[in-house]
Design a protein around this motif. Structure first.
Motif, PDB file in Angstrom:
ATOM      1  N   PRO A 214       0.818  -1.212   0.000  1.00 39.24           N
ATOM      2  CA  PRO A 214       0.000   0.000   0.000  1.00 39.24           C
ATOM      3  C   PRO A 214       0.854   1.265   0.000  1.00 39.24           C
ATOM      4  CG  PRO A 214      -0.026  -1.057   2.144  1.00 39.24           C
ATOM      5  CD  PRO A 214       0.700  -1.965   1.236  1.00 39.24           C
ATOM      6  N   GLY A 215       0.568   2.127  -0.931  1.00 39.46           N
ATOM      7  CA  GLY A 215       1.237   3.419  -0.954  1.00 39.46           C
ATOM      8  C   GLY A 215       2.723   3.321  -1.141  1.00 39.46           C
ATOM      9  N   PHE A 222      10.483   8.203  -1.180  1.00 39.70           N
ATOM     10  CA  PHE A 222      10.713   9.057  -0.023  1.00 39.70           C
ATOM     11  C   PHE A 222      11.816   8.478   0.866  1.00 39.70           C
ATOM     12  CE2 PHE A 222       9.385  10.613   4.233  1.00 39.70           C
ATOM     13  CZ  PHE A 222       9.406  11.964   3.966  1.00 39.70           C
TER      14      PHE A 222
ATOM     15  N   GLU B 117       6.721  18.429   2.821  1.00 43.48           N
ATOM     16  CA  GLU B 117       6.923  17.223   2.013  1.00 43.48           C
ATOM     17  C   GLU B 117       6.568  15.965   2.801  1.00 43.48           C
ATOM     18  OE1 GLU B 117      10.503  18.796  -0.886  1.00 43.48           O
ATOM     19  OE2 GLU B 117      10.966  17.530   0.823  1.00 43.48           O
ATOM     20  N   MET B 118       6.950  15.992   4.088  1.00 38.29           N
ATOM     21  CA  MET B 118       6.643  14.825   4.910  1.00 38.29           C
ATOM     22  C   MET B 118       5.136  14.681   5.070  1.00 38.29           C
ATOM     23  SD  MET B 118       9.703  15.141   7.648  1.00 38.29           S
ATOM     24  CE  MET B 118       9.098  14.068   8.888  1.00 38.29           C
ATOM     25  N   VAL B 121       3.583  12.979   2.118  1.00 39.30           N
ATOM     26  CA  VAL B 121       3.833  11.549   1.922  1.00 39.30           C
ATOM     27  C   VAL B 121       3.313  10.709   3.083  1.00 39.30           C
ATOM     28  CG1 VAL B 121       5.636   9.848   1.616  1.00 39.30           C
ATOM     29  CG2 VAL B 121       5.821  12.050   0.490  1.00 39.30           C
ATOM     30  N   LEU B 122       3.499  11.243   4.306  1.00 43.74           N
ATOM     31  CA  LEU B 122       3.263  10.388   5.464  1.00 43.74           C
ATOM     32  C   LEU B 122       1.847  10.495   6.014  1.00 43.74           C
ATOM     33  CD1 LEU B 122       6.646  10.971   7.259  1.00 43.74           C
ATOM     34  CD2 LEU B 122       5.995   9.095   5.792  1.00 43.74           C
ATOM     35  N   HIS B 126      -1.399   6.958   2.986  1.00 44.77           N
ATOM     36  CA  HIS B 126      -0.460   5.842   2.861  1.00 44.77           C
ATOM     37  C   HIS B 126      -0.420   4.974   4.110  1.00 44.77           C
ATOM     38  CE1 HIS B 126       0.813   7.215  -0.904  1.00 44.77           C
ATOM     39  NE2 HIS B 126       1.501   8.254  -0.491  1.00 44.77           N
ATOM     40  N   PHE B 127      -0.643   5.608   5.282  1.00 39.66           N
ATOM     41  CA  PHE B 127      -0.507   4.846   6.510  1.00 39.66           C
ATOM     42  C   PHE B 127      -1.829   4.747   7.263  1.00 39.66           C
ATOM     43  CE2 PHE B 127       4.075   5.855   6.060  1.00 39.66           C
ATOM     44  CZ  PHE B 127       4.540   4.555   6.125  1.00 39.66           C
ATOM     45  N   ARG B 131      -5.127   1.051   4.937  1.00 39.74           N
ATOM     46  CA  ARG B 131      -3.905   0.670   4.226  1.00 39.74           C
ATOM     47  C   ARG B 131      -3.066  -0.303   5.047  1.00 39.74           C
ATOM     48  NH1 ARG B 131      -3.345   2.005  -1.134  1.00 39.74           N
ATOM     49  NH2 ARG B 131      -4.139   4.090  -1.527  1.00 39.74           N
ATOM     50  N   MET B 136      -2.032  -6.275  16.152  1.00 41.32           N
ATOM     51  CA  MET B 136      -2.875  -7.236  16.846  1.00 41.32           C
ATOM     52  C   MET B 136      -2.914  -6.928  18.351  1.00 41.32           C
ATOM     53  SD  MET B 136      -2.303 -11.312  16.663  1.00 41.32           S
ATOM     54  CE  MET B 136      -0.705 -11.103  17.402  1.00 41.32           C
ATOM     55  N   HIS B 138      -3.158  -8.040  22.194  1.00 39.90           N
ATOM     56  CA  HIS B 138      -2.699  -9.243  22.880  1.00 39.90           C
ATOM     57  C   HIS B 138      -3.573  -9.524  24.087  1.00 39.90           C
ATOM     58  CE1 HIS B 138       0.730  -9.535  20.324  1.00 39.90           C
ATOM     59  NE2 HIS B 138       0.984  -8.261  20.525  1.00 39.90           N
TER      60      HIS B 138
END
Lengths: 494, 217
Positions: A214-215, A222, B117-118, B121-122, B126-127, B131, B136, B138
């Motif tokens: 993903p992505g 980057f 820029e970060m 992208v971040l 994407h995250f 995605r 998990m 516990h």
């Protein structure tokens, strides 16, 4: 949930050279504490024996088939073996050259040798790294040893300043590299270079990534940018070169000699492991970045070196220029290109060791011999060493029949093969400009009058080693085939 | 039953998010404070706060062992020593801040560009959770310490040993750079000599006539 990890004893044998060097470094540390100043030769001999023993172990354990151990975080392959052997060789030369210098400056202490051996261990770890974690730890082991070696001359303000600059900039570079690595880990979910390589193979430029990554497309680039910045810092490629001249100038010459030679081999290994083996699939992306670094390094290094009056600074800028040439070979992304870059790196470290060795030969107690004027009229003082310096300078400039010519030739070939004829032409132009400052030293040695005619004094082993080192440049230039074939054979076996 | 569980789960998640954002913002602000504080002692104390909040974030990730180690080792030992050093050194703050204003615009520009820029992208595109799946959960019997212990000396044996070598370098370097033998104007005790001392070295027994005997004679 209660999964017990059964411990399988890893195969320790491939890492035997590393364990031997670490053990010997610890032994020397202890032995040295009990030695008086005029028994220091024992430390020196033990250090040389360590390198010899590690070389024998590496040769004995050599295998053409790559093998992994320690849960795939360590790789033994032919390229690693050859690089390690050259690291031992160059470090051995460094020890021989720097002994007299250290003695005359009250630096002839066990710490110099222990730190140098631990730096060698760091380089070996880096060369054999097969995961981001070991790669980073090897780099830190190497860098930390080097920072403290630069600062070893405690009473010198210049050396302390150089060490401080080196430490701060090195820490920033490590931070950048680590950040890039963390992104790569985030994308691929693994620290193992083989898994990262498999993840990168899914990369398709300009398209969305498949569902399992993903992505990844943007994120890969980057992370790659940060990784390349980190490597460029460590290599000293423009625009990340600011530390090189100051550190080379400020450090005691014996440390500069070490700093400017063997770690370049480790930096090459880092480039290979990260870019070629880990992120080889992203070649199209990093090629552009390396072209920019290479062009800037060759231009800035060669042009600024002309204006230097201090030979250590001049050689520092020459290092930057040589890094530009080294990158020419890498950016092709083919095995022949990597082989050319490896040949260039090995030849360069030998030239650099010889060049700084000459400065050490000329310096005496209380006299540094690091200005260009100090080489004036060397021919009158000692025709033989003037000739040796001539060979080294010819080799750095790339004048046939010395090996520097072949090194430049093979990387230029690699650039032409990659279809970058303009880049090759630019590199030739820059090396012509660079020839000026190398030839200036030869002019000073042969056509200027000596300021004084103090004879050169050096122990016999240093004279022999330096002569062999310089003559080696000529011999390798006349018969470059064997080393060249070795480089292209071992590269990319991992 | 199933639906009820799901709802509770969601509510816990949001509470966790709130805690995360609280600690994350304290962490960011205190980190900013470390580099902008005028007084170096304040900077160190803010760094302690930053360590505490990041330890709290690690607790949210079920990494109790790391969180406690961070507090014990960094806050308890390293930062206290650091505070000592900062208080003992006479740091000239005005000299340290020289050129701060001059480099500020360029530095801010670079920092903003990198931050922008970060952010590009971040971000969650994407995250985000759709995605990257959430880690998990516990069960109650899960021990982070045991998990760490089972891999540290097995899977990560080699990196662990290299880290030990790095610490060795740190020790050697620290001693080589700071240990000086001062021979003049210093008084020091030699424990070896102290242990080996004999009575004769310290006590001198002088035989002399007692006072009465002296009087009598």
């Amino acid at each position: 949930m209660n999964a017990v990890t059964h411990f399988v004893t890893p195969d320790f044998l491939p890492a035997a050279p590393e364990m031997f060097v670490l053990g010997m470094a610890c032994l020397i540390l202890v032995v040295d504490a009990y030695l008086s100043q005029n028994q220091r030769w024992i430390t020196y001999t033990l250090s040389q024996l360590t390198l010899l023993g590690a070389a024998l172990l590496t040769l004995m354990l050599h295998q053409t088939e790559p093998s992994l151990t320690f849960n795939d975080s360590f790789i033994r392959d032919a390229m690693g073996g050859v690089l390690k052997l050259f690291i031992y060789l160059v470090t051995g030369l460094v020890f021989i050259y720097s002994r007299e210098y250290l003695k005359s400056r009250d630096l002839y202490r066990g710490e110099y040798f222990v730190l140098a051996l631990l730096a060698v261990l760091g380089m070996m770890v880096l060369v054999s790294a097969h995961s981001l974690l070991t790669l980073y730890l090897g780099l830190e082991l190497l860098s930390l040893s080097l920072y403290s070696m630069v600062a070893l001359q405690r009473d010198s303000a210049v050396a302390s300043e150089a060490a401080m600059k080196y430490f701060v900039l090195g820490a920033i570079a490590s931070g950048m590299l680590l950040y890039g690595m963390s992104i790569l880990y985030g994308v691929t979910g693994s620290l193992d270079l083989a898994s990262i390589s498999r993840g990168a193979a899914l990369f398709t430029p300009g398209e969305a990534m498949p569902a399992e990554m993903p992505g990844g497309n943007t994120l890969f680039i980057f992370g790659l940018v940060f990784v390349i910045i980190g490597i460029a810092f460590k290599l000293g490629a423009v625009p990340f070169h600011m530390w090189i001249p100051d550190v080379y100038h400020g450090a005691p010459t014996a440390v500069t000699l070490f700093l400017g030679s063997a770690p370049k081999i480790a930096a090459f290994a880092m480039l290979m492991r990260l870019l070629a083996e880990g992120l080889g699939a992203l070649h199209g992306e990093w090629q552009t970045m390396l072209i920019i670094l290479s062009v800037l390094s060759m231009a800035a290094g060669n042009l600024i070196a002309i204006a230097q009056g201090n030979i250590k600074r001049m050689l520092a800028y020459s290092t930057i220029a040589h890094v530009g040439f080294l990158l020419l070979g890498i950016l092709n992304g083919t095995l022949s290109g990597y082989g050319a870059a490896m040949f260039y790196t090995l030849v360069y470290t030998l030239m650099s060791a010889g060049g700084f060795g000459m400065i050490l030969l000329l310096s005496r107690a209380g006299f540094e011999a690091d200005r260009l004027e100090d080489f004036k009229g060397l021919n009158q003082r000692s025709p033989w060493y003037a000739f040796m310096m001539l060979l080294l300078m010819f080799s750095m400039a790339g004048v046939p029949p010395t090996v520097g010519f072949f090194a430049k030739l093979v990387v230029l070939q690699a650039a032409v093969e990659a279809g970058l004829v303009w880049l090759a032409a630019f590199a030739v132009l820059m090396s012509v400009i660079g020839a000026y400052y190398y030839l200036r030293i030869i002019k000073l040695m042969y056509f200027d009058k000596a300021g004084h005619d103090a004879p050169l004094v050096a122990p016999r082993d240093m004279r022999i080693a330096l002569s062999l080192n310089s003559l080696g440049m000529l011999a390798l230039g006349l018969f470059p085939g064997a080393l060249l074939a070795l480089c292209s054979r071992v590269v990319g076996t991992g | 039953m199933h639906g009820y569980m799901h709802v509770t789960n969601n509510r816990i998640m949001s509470a966790e998010q709130i805690i995360f954002y609280i600690f994350a913002s304290i962490l960011t602000l205190s980190a900013l404070g470390v580099i902008t504080a005028r007084n170096p002692v304040h900077a160190v104390l803010l760094l302690v706060l930053a360590f505490f909040t990041s330890a709290a974030l690690w607790l949210l990730l079920e990494a109790e062992f790391l969180a406690i180690t961070l507090v014990l080792v960094y806050v308890g030992a390293v930062m206290v020593l650091f505070l000592f050093v900062v208080m003992m050194l006479d740091i000239n703050i005005t000299r340290m801040r020289e050129g701060f204003a001059r480099y500020l615009p360029l530095g801010m520009l670079v920092a903003l560009v990198i931050a922008f820029e970060m952010a590009l992208v971040l971000g969650p595109q994407h995250f985000g959770l759709e995605r990257v799946p959430a880690p998990m959960r516990h069960t109650a019997g899960y021990s982070n310490t045991a998990e760490l212990g089972s891999v540290l000396y097995t899977v990560y044996l080699y990196p662990f040993e290299i880290a030990a070598a790095i610490l060795l370098v740190a020790i050697v370097a620290a001693i080589a750079l700071t240990l000086r033998k001062r021979t003049q104007n210093t008084r020091y005790q030699n424990p070896g000599e102290q242990v080996l001392v004999r009575r004769e070295d310290r006590v001198r027994i002088v035989k002399m006539l007692s006072e009465q005997e002296g009087k009598r004679s």
